[in-house]
Design an enzyme around this catalytic site. Structure first.
Site: not given
Length: 292
Positions: A222, A226, A230
């Protein structure tokens, strides 16, 4: 911008391809029709197909150079500021660096509940380093690649955080620290934490172990994905907007306004992603130090 001999699809693929070095296996047919001889060949990949053929041992040269270079810039800047720091009212870079240090130190004090002198410097390094890597996203997408193409470098991705190898590498580094301090601080308590939670009974040890290990492994994934997701999405939008410039004169002004608008919004995104990566690192290390 997309050239006359390059379709929009080819333009996008080109901008998303890393400068890759690795070993092509024997028998690989290269872009120019030649065939790699016996024993393979260490070379720069020409396109995604050759990069994929190189397999796990391939190195994204551009990501390595830009990430290490930005790390050196961070060390040089803060060393220079530390040498200039003195009593009195700070100014310029000294003031900016002190604000960043105070901000990170305050975040660590509020979030980290253990005692470890490594955490604050680590948090500062992560925040500034990730921010600098993300900041490269604000450089016009064609500027550096086009310039380097004139020098014979065909592929170039200048935003290291859009490469999952970089983000996952940083996440794995944090994960190793988590495991190290979990074992150092908790000892056998870490084993009990994995086997006797959430159901405190020997019968449920296999279920507990499976659930805790999955949750433990989810942390680095994660953390790394992440940031990558993005930043990759933001870079893709910049590339798509840049491709509009090839649609004709009528699209020049709208494309320029879209680029400026997205760049202004993206300043928030790149700062927020650096902050999130830093905070999650502090939280995970704080959890590793909690000895119940």
């Amino acid at each position: 911008m997309a050239g006359e001999n390059q379709t929009v699809s080819e333009y996008i693929v080109h901008h998303l391809t890393n400068l890759t070095y690795g070993k092509l296996p024997a028998g690989t047919v290269r872009y120019d029709g030649s065939v790699v001889g016996e024993g393979g060949a260490w070379t720069m990949a020409h396109g995604g197909a050759e990069a994929a053929a190189m397999g796990f041992n391939a190195i994204h040269v551009d990501s390595m150079i830009w990430s290490i270079g930005l790390g050196i810039i961070f060390c040089w800047l803060f060393r220079k500021v530390a040498k200039q720091a003195e009593a009195g009212v700070p100014s310029g870079w000294v003031n900016a660096a002190e604000m960043i240090v105070e901000f990170v130190d305050g975040t660590v004090r509020d979030t980290f509940h253990g005692k470890n002198k490594l955490v604050a410097p680590l948090a500062l390094t992560i925040f500034v380093w990730v921010f600098l890597m993300n900041l490269m996203d604000l450089i016009p997408v064609d500027l550096v690649p086009w310039t380097l193409m004139q020098l014979g470098v065909e592929y170039q991705k200048i935003v290291p955080s859009t490469d999952p190898n970089i983000t996952m590498g940083m996440a794995v580094g944090v994960f190793i620290l988590m495991l190290y301090y979990s074992i150092k601080v908790k000892g056998m308590g870490f084993v009990k934490e994995l086997t006797l939670n959430p159901f405190n009974h020997p019968v449920f040890i296999p279920i507990n172990l499976f659930m805790e290990v999955v949750g433990l492994l989810a942390k680095p994934f994660s953390l790394g994905l992440r940031l990558f997701g993005n930043m990759y999405a933001g870079e893709m939008i910049f590339i798509l907007i840049a491709a509009l410039f090839s649609a004709g004169i009528a699209w020049m002004l709208p494309a320029g306004l879209l680029q400026i608008g997205w760049a202004i919004f993206h300043i928030l995104v790149i700062t927020l992603q650096a902050f999130i990566f830093m905070v999650l690192t502090i939280v995970y290390l704080s959890m590793a130090h909690e000895d119940h």
